[in-house]
Design a protein around this motif. Structure first.
Motif, PDB file in Angstrom:
ATOM      1  N   ARG A   1     139.359  39.556  57.825  1.00 35.88           N
ATOM      2  CA  ARG A   1     140.472  40.039  57.013  1.00 35.88           C
ATOM      3  C   ARG A   1     140.513  39.332  55.659  1.00 35.88           C
TER       4      ARG A   1
ATOM      5  N   ASN B   1     138.008  38.056  53.967  1.00 36.88           N
ATOM      6  CA  ASN B   1     136.841  38.401  53.132  1.00 36.88           C
ATOM      7  C   ASN B   1     136.480  39.878  53.308  1.00 36.88           C
ATOM      8  N   LEU B   2     137.506  40.707  53.248  1.00 36.29           N
ATOM      9  CA  LEU B   2     137.291  42.125  53.561  1.00 36.29           C
ATOM     10  C   LEU B   2     136.305  42.791  52.606  1.00 36.29           C
ATOM     11  N   THR B   3     136.449  42.542  51.314  1.00 31.10           N
ATOM     12  CA  THR B   3     135.576  43.203  50.337  1.00 31.10           C
ATOM     13  C   THR B   3     134.131  42.740  50.465  1.00 31.10           C
ATOM     14  N   MET B   4     133.948  41.414  50.686  1.00 27.13           N
ATOM     15  CA  MET B   4     132.578  40.907  50.835  1.00 27.13           C
ATOM     16  C   MET B   4     131.980  41.382  52.151  1.00 27.13           C
ATOM     17  N   THR B   5     132.789  41.466  53.181  1.00 25.24           N
ATOM     18  CA  THR B   5     132.285  41.982  54.461  1.00 25.24           C
ATOM     19  C   THR B   5     131.862  43.437  54.315  1.00 25.24           C
ATOM     20  N   PHE B   6     132.648  44.198  53.552  1.00 25.74           N
ATOM     21  CA  PHE B   6     132.295  45.600  53.313  1.00 25.74           C
ATOM     22  C   PHE B   6     130.963  45.684  52.556  1.00 25.74           C
ATOM     23  N   ALA B   7     130.776  44.800  51.565  1.00 30.10           N
ATOM     24  CA  ALA B   7     129.513  44.790  50.809  1.00 30.10           C
ATOM     25  C   ALA B   7     128.339  44.447  51.719  1.00 30.10           C
TER      26      ALA B   7
ATOM     27  N   THR C   1     129.248  35.096  51.830  1.00 29.20           N
ATOM     28  CA  THR C   1     130.421  35.416  52.652  1.00 29.20           C
ATOM     29  C   THR C   1     130.735  34.282  53.615  1.00 29.20           C
TER      30      THR C   1
END
Length: 304
Positions: free
Chosen positions: A15, A17-23, A200
Protein backbone atom coordinates in the motif's frame (compact mmCIF):
# COMPACT_ATOMS: atom_id res chain seq x y z
CA UNK A 1 0.07 -14.73 15.15
CA UNK A 2 3.37 -14.53 13.28
CA UNK A 3 1.64 -15.34 9.99
CA UNK A 4 -0.90 -12.61 10.59
CA UNK A 5 1.88 -10.14 11.34
CA UNK A 6 3.75 -11.04 8.15
CA UNK A 7 0.59 -10.65 6.08
CA UNK A 8 -0.12 -7.25 7.61
CA UNK A 9 3.45 -6.13 6.88
CA UNK A 10 3.11 -7.29 3.25
CA UNK A 11 -0.16 -5.38 2.83
CA UNK A 12 1.35 -2.28 4.43
CA UNK A 13 4.40 -2.41 2.16
CA UNK A 14 2.33 -2.83 -0.99
CA UNK A 15 0.00 0.00 0.00
CA UNK A 16 2.83 2.43 0.83
CA UNK A 17 4.64 1.79 -2.49
CA UNK A 18 1.61 1.33 -4.69
CA UNK A 19 2.91 3.24 -7.72
CA UNK A 20 6.33 1.55 -7.67
CA UNK A 21 4.71 -1.84 -7.20
CA UNK A 22 2.50 -1.12 -10.20
CA UNK A 23 5.60 -0.20 -12.24
CA UNK A 24 7.27 -3.46 -11.17
CA UNK A 25 4.19 -5.48 -12.18
CA UNK A 26 4.02 -3.84 -15.61
CA UNK A 27 7.78 -4.18 -16.24
CA UNK A 28 7.84 -7.81 -15.16
CA UNK A 29 4.71 -8.54 -17.18
CA UNK A 30 6.09 -7.03 -20.40
CA UNK A 31 9.55 -8.62 -20.02
CA UNK A 32 8.07 -12.06 -19.32
CA UNK A 33 5.64 -11.71 -22.23
CA UNK A 34 8.64 -11.01 -24.46
CA UNK A 35 10.42 -14.02 -22.96
CA UNK A 36 7.44 -16.27 -23.72
CA UNK A 37 7.08 -14.77 -27.20
CA UNK A 38 10.76 -15.41 -27.95
CA UNK A 39 10.47 -19.03 -26.84
CA UNK A 40 7.38 -19.50 -29.01
CA UNK A 41 8.99 -17.73 -31.99
CA UNK A 42 12.04 -19.98 -31.72
CA UNK A 43 9.77 -23.03 -31.64
CA UNK A 44 7.81 -21.72 -34.64
CA UNK A 45 10.95 -21.09 -36.72
CA UNK A 46 12.33 -24.55 -35.90
CA UNK A 47 9.04 -26.17 -36.95
CA UNK A 48 8.94 -24.15 -40.18
CA UNK A 49 12.54 -25.07 -41.01
CA UNK A 50 11.84 -28.75 -40.47
CA UNK A 51 8.70 -28.59 -42.63
CA UNK A 52 10.03 -26.53 -45.52
CA UNK A 53 13.51 -28.04 -45.65
CA UNK A 54 11.82 -31.41 -46.03
CA UNK A 55 9.78 -30.06 -48.96
CA UNK A 56 12.47 -28.26 -50.92
CA UNK A 57 14.79 -30.02 -53.32
CA UNK A 58 17.89 -29.47 -55.37
CA UNK A 59 16.97 -28.52 -58.94
CA UNK A 60 19.25 -29.24 -61.92
CA UNK A 61 18.07 -27.02 -64.76
CA UNK A 62 18.92 -28.28 -68.25
CA UNK A 63 19.77 -26.11 -71.24
CA UNK A 64 17.11 -25.57 -73.90
CA UNK A 65 17.65 -24.26 -77.42
CA UNK A 66 17.24 -20.62 -76.36
CA UNK A 67 19.87 -20.84 -73.64
CA UNK A 68 22.66 -21.26 -76.21
CA UNK A 69 22.04 -17.61 -77.16
CA UNK A 70 20.73 -16.19 -73.89
CA UNK A 71 23.23 -17.89 -71.56
CA UNK A 72 26.37 -18.80 -73.54
CA UNK A 73 28.44 -18.95 -70.36
CA UNK A 74 26.65 -22.12 -69.21
CA UNK A 75 25.02 -23.46 -72.38
CA UNK A 76 27.61 -22.79 -75.09
CA UNK A 77 27.28 -26.40 -76.27
CA UNK A 78 23.59 -26.01 -77.09
CA UNK A 79 20.45 -27.69 -75.75
CA UNK A 80 20.74 -30.80 -73.64
CA UNK A 81 20.61 -34.04 -75.64
CA UNK A 82 18.74 -37.23 -74.81
CA UNK A 83 22.02 -39.02 -74.16
CA UNK A 84 23.15 -36.31 -71.73
CA UNK A 85 19.84 -36.52 -69.83
CA UNK A 86 20.14 -40.29 -69.48
CA UNK A 87 23.73 -39.99 -68.23
CA UNK A 88 22.81 -37.28 -65.70
CA UNK A 89 19.89 -39.32 -64.34
CA UNK A 90 22.01 -42.48 -64.13
CA UNK A 91 24.84 -40.66 -62.34
CA UNK A 92 22.38 -39.08 -59.89
CA UNK A 93 20.95 -42.45 -58.93
CA UNK A 94 24.46 -43.76 -58.21
CA UNK A 95 25.09 -41.16 -55.50
CA UNK A 96 24.55 -42.30 -51.91
CA UNK A 97 23.32 -38.85 -50.81
CA UNK A 98 20.37 -38.97 -53.24
CA UNK A 99 17.07 -40.31 -51.93
CA UNK A 100 14.87 -39.70 -54.97
CA UNK A 101 15.20 -38.26 -58.49
CA UNK A 102 12.27 -36.78 -60.40
CA UNK A 103 12.45 -35.60 -64.01
CA UNK A 104 10.28 -32.60 -64.91
CA UNK A 105 9.73 -32.17 -68.67
CA UNK A 106 9.22 -28.73 -70.20
CA UNK A 107 5.46 -29.32 -70.67
CA UNK A 108 5.04 -29.95 -66.94
CA UNK A 109 7.25 -26.97 -66.07
CA UNK A 110 5.04 -24.81 -68.33
CA UNK A 111 1.89 -26.09 -66.57
CA UNK A 112 3.34 -25.36 -63.12
CA UNK A 113 4.39 -21.87 -64.21
CA UNK A 114 0.91 -21.10 -65.52
CA UNK A 115 -0.61 -22.26 -62.23
CA UNK A 116 1.77 -20.33 -59.98
CA UNK A 117 2.14 -17.11 -62.04
CA UNK A 118 -1.17 -16.93 -63.87
CA UNK A 119 -1.44 -13.20 -63.13
CA UNK A 120 2.02 -12.41 -64.50
CA UNK A 121 2.17 -10.55 -67.87
CA UNK A 122 4.75 -13.13 -69.03
CA UNK A 123 2.37 -16.06 -68.52
CA UNK A 124 0.44 -15.41 -71.74
CA UNK A 125 3.57 -14.90 -73.86
CA UNK A 126 5.49 -18.03 -72.84
CA UNK A 127 5.32 -21.35 -74.70
CA UNK A 128 6.32 -24.83 -73.47
CA UNK A 129 9.42 -24.78 -75.74
CA UNK A 130 10.77 -21.81 -73.78
CA UNK A 131 10.61 -23.65 -70.47
CA UNK A 132 13.50 -25.65 -69.05
CA UNK A 133 13.57 -29.35 -68.36
CA UNK A 134 14.97 -30.20 -64.96
CA UNK A 135 15.83 -32.95 -62.54
CA UNK A 136 14.42 -32.46 -59.01
CA UNK A 137 16.61 -34.23 -56.46
CA UNK A 138 15.56 -35.04 -52.92
CA UNK A 139 18.58 -35.58 -50.68
CA UNK A 140 18.81 -37.88 -47.68
CA UNK A 141 20.62 -35.03 -45.91
CA UNK A 142 19.57 -31.57 -47.24
CA UNK A 143 22.93 -30.10 -46.17
CA UNK A 144 24.75 -32.23 -48.80
CA UNK A 145 23.88 -29.82 -51.60
CA UNK A 146 27.58 -29.26 -52.39
CA UNK A 147 27.94 -32.89 -53.51
CA UNK A 148 25.36 -32.33 -56.26
CA UNK A 149 26.65 -28.87 -57.16
CA UNK A 150 30.24 -30.05 -57.58
CA UNK A 151 29.26 -33.16 -59.54
CA UNK A 152 26.84 -31.55 -62.02
CA UNK A 153 27.62 -27.80 -62.06
CA UNK A 154 29.29 -26.90 -65.37
CA UNK A 155 28.45 -30.25 -66.94
CA UNK A 156 27.42 -30.35 -70.61
CA UNK A 157 23.66 -29.78 -70.92
CA UNK A 158 23.34 -28.31 -67.39
CA UNK A 159 22.62 -24.60 -67.05
CA UNK A 160 22.37 -24.32 -63.28
CA UNK A 161 22.25 -26.38 -60.08
CA UNK A 162 20.04 -24.59 -57.58
CA UNK A 163 19.56 -25.36 -53.90
CA UNK A 164 15.99 -24.32 -53.18
CA UNK A 165 16.85 -24.00 -49.49
CA UNK A 166 18.72 -20.81 -50.43
CA UNK A 167 15.38 -19.25 -51.43
CA UNK A 168 14.11 -19.74 -47.86
CA UNK A 169 17.25 -18.58 -46.06
CA UNK A 170 16.39 -14.81 -46.24
CA UNK A 171 12.98 -15.51 -44.67
CA UNK A 172 14.43 -17.61 -41.86
CA UNK A 173 17.24 -15.09 -41.40
CA UNK A 174 14.63 -12.36 -40.96
CA UNK A 175 12.70 -14.45 -38.43
CA UNK A 176 15.90 -15.25 -36.51
CA UNK A 177 16.81 -11.54 -36.47
CA UNK A 178 13.37 -10.60 -35.14
CA UNK A 179 13.69 -13.28 -32.48
CA UNK A 180 17.09 -11.95 -31.38
CA UNK A 181 15.71 -8.40 -31.29
CA UNK A 182 12.85 -9.59 -29.05
CA UNK A 183 15.38 -11.32 -26.77
CA UNK A 184 17.41 -8.10 -26.55
CA UNK A 185 14.33 -6.05 -25.64
CA UNK A 186 13.34 -8.76 -23.15
CA UNK A 187 16.78 -8.60 -21.48
CA UNK A 188 16.55 -4.81 -21.34
CA UNK A 189 13.10 -4.95 -19.76
CA UNK A 190 14.31 -7.53 -17.22
CA UNK A 191 17.13 -5.19 -16.20
CA UNK A 192 14.61 -2.35 -15.82
CA UNK A 193 12.33 -4.60 -13.78
CA UNK A 194 15.25 -5.68 -11.55
CA UNK A 195 16.22 -2.04 -10.90
CA UNK A 196 12.62 -1.19 -10.06
CA UNK A 197 12.43 -4.13 -7.66
CA UNK A 198 15.68 -3.10 -5.96
CA UNK A 199 14.49 0.49 -5.53
CA UNK A 200 11.05 -0.63 -4.35
CA UNK A 201 12.58 -2.90 -1.71
CA UNK A 202 14.99 -0.16 -0.59
CA UNK A 203 12.18 2.39 -0.24
CA UNK A 204 10.03 -0.14 1.58
CA UNK A 205 12.86 -1.03 3.97
CA UNK A 206 13.63 2.65 4.63
CA UNK A 207 9.98 3.51 5.32
CA UNK A 208 9.75 0.66 7.83
CA UNK A 209 13.15 1.07 9.50
CA UNK A 210 11.48 1.78 12.88
CA UNK A 211 9.57 -1.52 12.80
CA UNK A 212 12.70 -3.32 11.65
CA UNK A 213 14.71 -1.85 14.54
CA UNK A 214 12.10 -3.01 17.06
CA UNK A 215 12.13 -6.51 15.56
CA UNK A 216 15.93 -6.62 15.97
CA UNK A 217 15.65 -5.56 19.60
CA UNK A 218 13.16 -8.31 20.42
CA UNK A 219 15.47 -10.88 18.84
CA UNK A 220 13.69 -11.60 15.55
CA UNK A 221 15.75 -13.66 13.13
CA UNK A 222 17.14 -12.20 9.91
CA UNK A 223 14.91 -14.45 7.81
CA UNK A 224 11.82 -13.33 9.74
CA UNK A 225 12.68 -9.67 9.15
CA UNK A 226 13.41 -10.21 5.46
CA UNK A 227 10.40 -12.37 4.72
CA UNK A 228 7.76 -9.59 4.30
CA UNK A 229 9.99 -7.72 1.82
CA UNK A 230 10.74 -10.86 -0.18
CA UNK A 231 7.08 -11.85 -0.27
CA UNK A 232 6.10 -8.37 -1.42
CA UNK A 233 8.46 -8.69 -4.38
CA UNK A 234 7.28 -12.25 -5.06
CA UNK A 235 3.62 -11.17 -5.09
CA UNK A 236 4.39 -8.32 -7.49
CA UNK A 237 6.35 -10.72 -9.72
CA UNK A 238 3.56 -13.29 -9.61
CA UNK A 239 0.97 -10.70 -10.66
CA UNK A 240 3.35 -9.62 -13.46
CA UNK A 241 3.71 -13.25 -14.55
CA UNK A 242 -0.08 -13.65 -14.60
CA UNK A 243 -0.25 -10.50 -16.75
CA UNK A 244 2.36 -11.99 -19.10
CA UNK A 245 0.43 -15.28 -19.35
CA UNK A 246 -2.70 -13.33 -20.24
CA UNK A 247 -0.82 -11.36 -22.92
CA UNK A 248 0.58 -14.57 -24.43
CA UNK A 249 -2.85 -16.23 -24.62
CA UNK A 250 -4.40 -13.05 -25.99
CA UNK A 251 -1.60 -12.75 -28.55
CA UNK A 252 -2.14 -16.35 -29.64
CA UNK A 253 -5.87 -15.71 -30.14
CA UNK A 254 -5.83 -12.21 -31.62
CA UNK A 255 -2.57 -12.13 -33.59
CA UNK A 256 -2.12 -15.75 -34.69
CA UNK A 257 -5.63 -17.27 -34.83
CA UNK A 258 -7.55 -14.22 -35.97
CA UNK A 259 -4.95 -12.64 -38.28
CA UNK A 260 -1.81 -14.55 -39.28
CA UNK A 261 -3.48 -17.96 -39.66
CA UNK A 262 -6.02 -16.44 -42.05
CA UNK A 263 -3.50 -14.35 -43.99
CA UNK A 264 -0.72 -16.99 -44.28
CA UNK A 265 -2.48 -20.31 -44.69
CA UNK A 266 0.61 -22.24 -45.86
CA UNK A 267 2.21 -21.95 -42.41
CA UNK A 268 1.19 -24.26 -39.59
CA UNK A 269 1.45 -21.96 -36.57
CA UNK A 270 2.08 -23.09 -33.00
CA UNK A 271 -1.04 -24.17 -31.09
CA UNK A 272 -2.31 -23.50 -27.60
CA UNK A 273 -0.43 -26.57 -26.34
CA UNK A 274 2.86 -24.85 -27.20
CA UNK A 275 1.72 -21.68 -25.41
CA UNK A 276 0.65 -23.62 -22.31
CA UNK A 277 4.06 -25.36 -22.22
CA UNK A 278 5.78 -21.99 -21.86
CA UNK A 279 3.53 -20.65 -19.09
CA UNK A 280 5.22 -22.58 -16.21
CA UNK A 281 8.56 -21.05 -17.25
CA UNK A 282 7.02 -17.58 -17.30
CA UNK A 283 5.46 -18.05 -13.86
CA UNK A 284 8.66 -19.58 -12.46
CA UNK A 285 10.85 -16.72 -13.64
CA UNK A 286 8.25 -14.18 -12.52
CA UNK A 287 8.22 -15.65 -9.02
CA UNK A 288 11.93 -16.33 -8.51
CA UNK A 289 13.49 -13.27 -10.12
CA UNK A 290 11.87 -10.63 -7.85
CA UNK A 291 12.37 -12.84 -4.78
CA UNK A 292 16.07 -13.25 -5.49
CA UNK A 293 16.47 -9.54 -6.26
CA UNK A 294 14.76 -8.62 -2.98
CA UNK A 295 16.86 -11.11 -0.99
CA UNK A 296 20.16 -9.80 -2.38
CA UNK A 297 19.07 -6.17 -1.95
CA UNK A 298 18.15 -6.70 1.68
CA UNK A 299 21.47 -8.39 2.44
CA UNK A 300 23.32 -5.42 0.99
CA UNK A 301 21.27 -2.47 2.20
CA UNK A 302 19.47 -3.69 5.31
CA UNK A 303 22.45 -5.62 6.73
CA UNK A 304 20.33 -7.91 8.83
Amino acid sequence: MRGQFVLSEIFTGLRRNLTMTFAVIVSVGISLALLGSSLLANQQVSAMKGYWYDKVQVAIYLCNKNDAENDPQHCDRGAVTGQQKREIEADLKKLDVVEKVYYEPKEEAFKHYQEQFKDSPLASSLTPDQMQESFRVKLKDPTKYDVIASAFGGRAGVQEVQDQRALLEPLFGLLDGMNKAALFVMALMLVVAMLLIVNTVRVSAFSRRRETGIMRLVGASSFYIQMPFILEAAIAGLIGAALACGMLLLGKYALIDQFLAEQIQVVNFVGYDAVLQQLPWVVGVGLLMPSLAAFLTLRKYLNV
